[in-house]
Design an enzyme around this catalytic site. Structure first.
Site, short mmCIF file in Angstrom:
data_model
loop_
_atom_site.label_atom_id
_atom_site.label_comp_id
_atom_site.label_asym_id
_atom_site.label_seq_id
_atom_site.Cartn_x
_atom_site.Cartn_y
_atom_site.Cartn_z
N LYS A 131 1.15 3.92 -3.13
CA LYS A 131 0.72 5.31 -2.93
C LYS A 131 1.87 6.27 -3.25
O LYS A 131 1.65 7.33 -3.84
CB LYS A 131 0.23 5.53 -1.50
CG LYS A 131 -1.09 4.87 -1.16
CD LYS A 131 -2.26 5.49 -1.93
CE LYS A 131 -2.65 6.85 -1.40
NZ LYS A 131 -3.87 7.38 -2.05
N TYR A 147 0.83 -1.21 0.00
CA TYR A 147 0.00 0.00 0.00
C TYR A 147 0.86 1.26 0.00
O TYR A 147 0.68 2.16 -0.83
CB TYR A 147 -0.93 0.00 1.22
CG TYR A 147 -1.62 1.33 1.45
CD1 TYR A 147 -2.58 1.79 0.56
CD2 TYR A 147 -1.29 2.11 2.55
CE1 TYR A 147 -3.20 3.02 0.76
CE2 TYR A 147 -1.91 3.34 2.76
CZ TYR A 147 -2.87 3.78 1.86
OH TYR A 147 -3.46 5.00 2.06
#
Length: 374
Positions: free
Chosen positions: A161, A157
């Site tokens: 990002k 994640y």
């Protein structure tokens, strides 16, 4: 500067933050149109927005952000994109291809659509996790955009990002089809809380199962600075206004900004207690095991799950990087956002806490009932 007459696209419009931003736009701006882009539209949400839309046209775009033709249609004729859609995963429960496809490839397709359809402003919703903490748990206290930090990341994640943020900022100044130029910026909010926060509901559920005693997974000294969802929405609106201002456009374009408010620095676990203690919850005084031993347990669980991966996918409830995140002092200042964007938090800590506690109180009976019969 007002956004009056603009057409804007909000990706992840039905999400926790996206929903709050749409309502703020309807309340404060006379936009020509807001396009709600989401994979799963919620009829009750759409009805609540219809009741307060005034003269602003609301258009629904239900589909996949990984569909290039779809996002191009959504961007056609728009002037601003608020890109909030992403897969959030801190347990490594989502396959890499899935999270990369949405968080990185979806962002790239959206940027390409902006260039093709002459969208002039693009605001990317990033995350504090693109900064860290790194696996060594090196702390940051009151950091700024200029803070130098070895932000080696382990979460898929976090890495996706960060790559999506980099692509968004690198697109600043690229030439549009009509010869104009795209302006971009990114906002890095801290842990976002408030009405609709699914993480708070999850922690409340764990507390109910534990006899109204909240679990402690953070040391009290691991201070972070959570930020209220209403203030994060306000920061996005102010960023859009600033990008529209010719004098500010090149000042903030291509830059990222940390977003905080006056929520007192506190550990993640103690924050849960602050907003749930008025509802009768207490919290464990200590971690279930010494932190060093918890790291060993997480390592063993991760190793076992990896060995079983060819046969069955098991996601451990806790991993070493999540444990590090929960126990690392990691706080930042939003002074630069206040200076460059004119960002001012709309809600005080007391108001944000009151709203959050009232929302949790409204959910508590149903949550108790759900857990009782599960």
């Amino acid at each position: 500067m007002s956004l009056k007459g603009d057409v804007c696209v909000v990706t992840g419009a039905c999400g926790f933050l996206g929903n709050r931003l749409v309502k703020l736009l309807l309340d404060e701006e006379k936009l020509a149109e807001i396009r709600l882009l989401d994979k799963n539209m919620q009829p009750q949400l759409l009805q609540s927005l219809e009741d307060c839309r005034g003269d602003t046209k609301l258009s629904v775009y239900e589909g996949e952000i990984r569909d290039g033709d779809f996002v191009r249609r959504a961007c056609r004729g728009a002037s601003i994109v608020f890109h909030m859609a992403s897969i959030i995963d801190v347990n490594e429960a989502v396959e890499h291809s899935e999270i990369y496809g949405v968080n990185v490839k979806g962002t790239q397709l959206l940027l390409e659509a902006c260039l093709q359809e002459n969208v002039v402003s693009f605001i990317y919703t990033s995350s504090i996790e693109v900064m860290g903490p790194n696996p060594r748990g090196e702390p940051i206290v009151n950091g700024t955009e200029d803070t130098v930090y070895d932000s080696t990341l382990k979460f898929t994640y976090s890495k996706t990002k960060r790559e999506a943020e980099e692509r968004s900022l690198q697109a600043h100044g690229e030439v549009l089809q009509n010869g104009g130029r795209l302006a971009t910026c990114a906002l890095r909010p801290m842990y976002i809380y408030g009405e609709g926060c699914r993480f708070l509901l999850g922690h409340m559920g764990d507390g109910i199962r534990n006899g109204d005693v909240l679990l402690r997974m953070s040391r009290p000294e691991a201070l972070v600075n959570p930020v209220y969802v209403g203030n994060v929405a306000a920061a996005h609106l102010q960023a859009a206004r600033s990008l529209k201002n010719p004098q500010k456009r090149n000042v903030i374009g291509g830059k990222f900004y940390f977003i905080t408010d006056d929520t007192p620095p506190v550990s993640y676990s103690d924050f849960n207690h602050v907003v749930m203690s008025p509802l009768g919850f207490s919290i464990r005084e200590k971690l279930p095991l010494p932190l060093s031993l918890l790291h060993v347990v997480c390592f063993l669980l991760e190793t076992l799950c990896l060995m079983l991966r060819p046969f069955v996918r098991i996601v451990p409830p806790l991993n070493r990087q999540l444990l590090t995140m929960l126990n690392t002092p990691f706080s930042f200042s939003s002074e630069k956002a206040q200076r460059d964007l004119g960002y001012v938090p709309r809600y005080s800590w007391e108001e944000a806490k009151r709203r959050t506690v009232e929302w949790l109180a409204s959910k508590l009976p149903a949550e108790r009932e759900r857990i009782r019969y599960k």
